[in-house]
Design a protein around this motif. Structure first.
Motif, short mmCIF file in Angstrom:
data_model
loop_
_atom_site.label_atom_id
_atom_site.label_comp_id
_atom_site.label_asym_id
_atom_site.label_seq_id
_atom_site.Cartn_x
_atom_site.Cartn_y
_atom_site.Cartn_z
N ARG A 173 41.65 -10.30 12.87
CA ARG A 173 40.59 -10.52 11.88
C ARG A 173 40.74 -11.76 10.96
N GLU A 174 42.11 -11.84 10.92
CA GLU A 174 42.62 -13.27 10.10
C GLU A 174 41.86 -14.66 10.67
N VAL A 175 42.29 -14.38 12.16
CA VAL A 175 41.88 -15.63 13.11
C VAL A 175 40.27 -15.64 13.07
N LEU A 176 39.59 -14.40 13.19
CA LEU A 176 38.01 -14.53 13.15
C LEU A 176 37.59 -15.30 11.80
N ARG A 177 38.21 -14.89 10.57
CA ARG A 177 37.82 -15.41 9.14
C ARG A 177 37.74 -16.95 9.32
N LEU A 178 38.93 -17.38 9.84
CA LEU A 178 39.25 -18.89 10.07
C LEU A 178 38.43 -19.57 11.25
N ILE A 179 37.95 -18.82 12.29
CA ILE A 179 37.21 -19.37 13.37
C ILE A 179 35.49 -19.56 12.34
N ALA A 180 35.37 -18.66 11.85
CA ALA A 180 34.16 -18.72 10.70
C ALA A 180 33.87 -20.12 9.83
N THR A 181 35.29 -20.45 9.75
CA THR A 181 35.42 -21.89 8.50
C THR A 181 35.34 -23.05 9.58
N GLY A 182 35.33 -22.88 10.89
CA GLY A 182 35.13 -24.05 11.68
C GLY A 182 36.65 -24.60 12.37
N ALA A 183 37.60 -23.81 11.68
CA ALA A 183 38.93 -24.24 11.99
C ALA A 183 39.39 -24.28 13.55
N SER A 184 40.12 -25.19 13.92
CA SER A 184 40.72 -25.67 15.23
C SER A 184 41.81 -24.65 15.48
N ASN A 185 42.30 -24.47 16.70
CA ASN A 185 43.37 -23.81 16.96
C ASN A 185 44.50 -24.12 16.17
N ARG A 186 44.63 -25.20 16.28
CA ARG A 186 45.91 -26.14 15.43
C ARG A 186 45.97 -25.77 13.91
N GLU A 187 44.67 -25.80 13.55
CA GLU A 187 44.72 -25.57 12.09
C GLU A 187 44.60 -24.21 11.74
N ILE A 188 44.19 -23.24 12.65
CA ILE A 188 44.64 -21.77 12.49
C ILE A 188 46.08 -21.39 12.59
N ALA A 189 46.69 -22.10 13.59
CA ALA A 189 47.99 -21.80 13.73
C ALA A 189 49.03 -22.38 12.45
N ASN A 211 33.02 -8.92 23.04
CA ASN A 211 31.88 -9.22 23.94
C ASN A 211 31.07 -10.41 23.52
N LEU A 212 31.94 -11.41 23.27
CA LEU A 212 31.18 -12.97 22.78
C LEU A 212 31.53 -13.86 23.83
N ARG A 213 30.92 -14.84 24.24
CA ARG A 213 30.87 -15.58 24.93
C ARG A 213 31.78 -16.87 24.76
N ASP A 214 31.75 -17.32 23.53
CA ASP A 214 32.80 -18.52 23.20
C ASP A 214 32.97 -18.40 21.74
N ARG A 215 33.75 -19.25 21.13
CA ARG A 215 34.21 -19.37 19.62
C ARG A 215 33.06 -19.83 18.91
N THR A 216 31.72 -20.42 19.63
CA THR A 216 30.59 -20.80 18.68
C THR A 216 29.99 -19.46 18.35
N GLN A 217 29.81 -18.44 19.30
CA GLN A 217 29.23 -17.07 19.02
C GLN A 217 30.02 -16.38 18.19
N ALA A 218 31.44 -16.36 18.14
CA ALA A 218 32.51 -15.90 17.26
C ALA A 218 32.17 -16.30 16.04
N ALA A 219 31.99 -17.62 15.75
CA ALA A 219 31.82 -18.38 14.35
C ALA A 219 30.37 -17.64 13.57
N ILE A 220 29.41 -17.73 14.46
CA ILE A 220 28.27 -16.94 13.95
C ILE A 220 28.47 -15.67 13.56
N PHE A 221 29.07 -14.75 14.51
CA PHE A 221 29.02 -13.53 14.31
C PHE A 221 29.90 -13.23 12.97
N ALA A 222 30.98 -13.99 12.91
CA ALA A 222 31.96 -13.76 11.81
C ALA A 222 31.50 -14.42 10.33
#
Length: 229
Positions: A173-189, A211-222
């Motif tokens: 959930r923490e990772v998903l919240r950060l994906i919502a901000t547009g953070a890259s994997n490096r920034e999340i790490a 059941n999402l295709r990519d992190r774009t969909q994940a960002a929208i969902f989040a």
């Protein structure tokens, strides 16, 4: 070297983009096309010689075949090729449709050339890139879709979420919240004090559970369920 294909119905735009981007030492313009149909034909030919582009700059409104239709075909037939929409239109429907069919970025044509070059590099590395305010334009559509799916139900808000949402761990959930901000994997790490490899594993788990295709969909969902995160 990052290989780039330009798709725009205006020849002056294509010439201008080529001139600007060819100044970048790590970018190579492999071809250009005036509509989606020609772009797909070019990809077929380039695929036969194993010289597909890495990134496509795709306009939206074009004759014969527009950018949305072309992106949908490209994402299905050439999944390794990443589509970055570059257009003058920031209409909500265009944004939503482009993201739904596989575009991994959406920029406007008034984007400064150095920012455009940087966005191409970001897309090439597997991240997403959006002009300010663009991602938010897609959120009302997402919220509307969620409401429609549950309009005849008396389920409470938590029950309207995908079943897999409740299986997310606290870290996911923490990772998903950060994906919502547009953070890259490096920034999340860096934010969570974990390795990039661990972040990638968490992202994979999140996409699978929801059941999402990519992190774009994940960002929208989040962004649509931030209160639940």
């Amino acid at each position: 070297m990052i290989r780039v294909l330009l798709v725009d119905d205006q020849s002056l735009i294509r010439l201008g983009l080529r001139a600007l981007l060819e100044l970048e030492p790590d970018l190579e313009i492999v071809a250009d096309a005036e509509n989606g149909e020609i772009a797909i034909n070019l990809l077929e030919n380039l695929s036969a010689t194993a010289t597909l582009p890495d990134v496509i700059l795709m306009d939206i409104r074009m004759p014969v075949m527009d950018g949305v239709a072309a992106t949908q075909i490209i994402s299905q037939k050439f999944p390794s090729v990443k589509v970055l929409v570059l257009t003058t239109f920031d209409d909500r429907d265009y944004v939503t449709e482009a993201l739904a069919v596989g575009a991994v970025g959406y920029l406007l044509k008034d984007t400064p050339s150095e920012e455009l070059a940087s966005a191409i590099r970001t897309i090439y590395k597997g991240y997403t890139q959006f002009a300010p305010g663009i991602l938010q334009k897609a959120l009302p559509k997402v919220n509307s879709s969620l409401s429609t799916q549950t309009s005849n139900s008396k389920l409470n808000a938590s029950e309207q979420l995908p079943p897999g949402f409740h299986d997310l761990t606290a870290r996911e959930r923490e990772v998903l919240r950060l994906i919502a901000t547009g953070a890259s994997n490096r920034e999340i790490a860096q934010s969570l004090y974990i390795s990039e490899g661990t972040v990638k594993n968490h992202v994979t788990n999140v996409l699978s559970r929801l059941n999402l295709r990519d992190r774009t969909q994940a960002a929208i969902f989040a962004n649509s369920v931030l209160d639940e995160l």
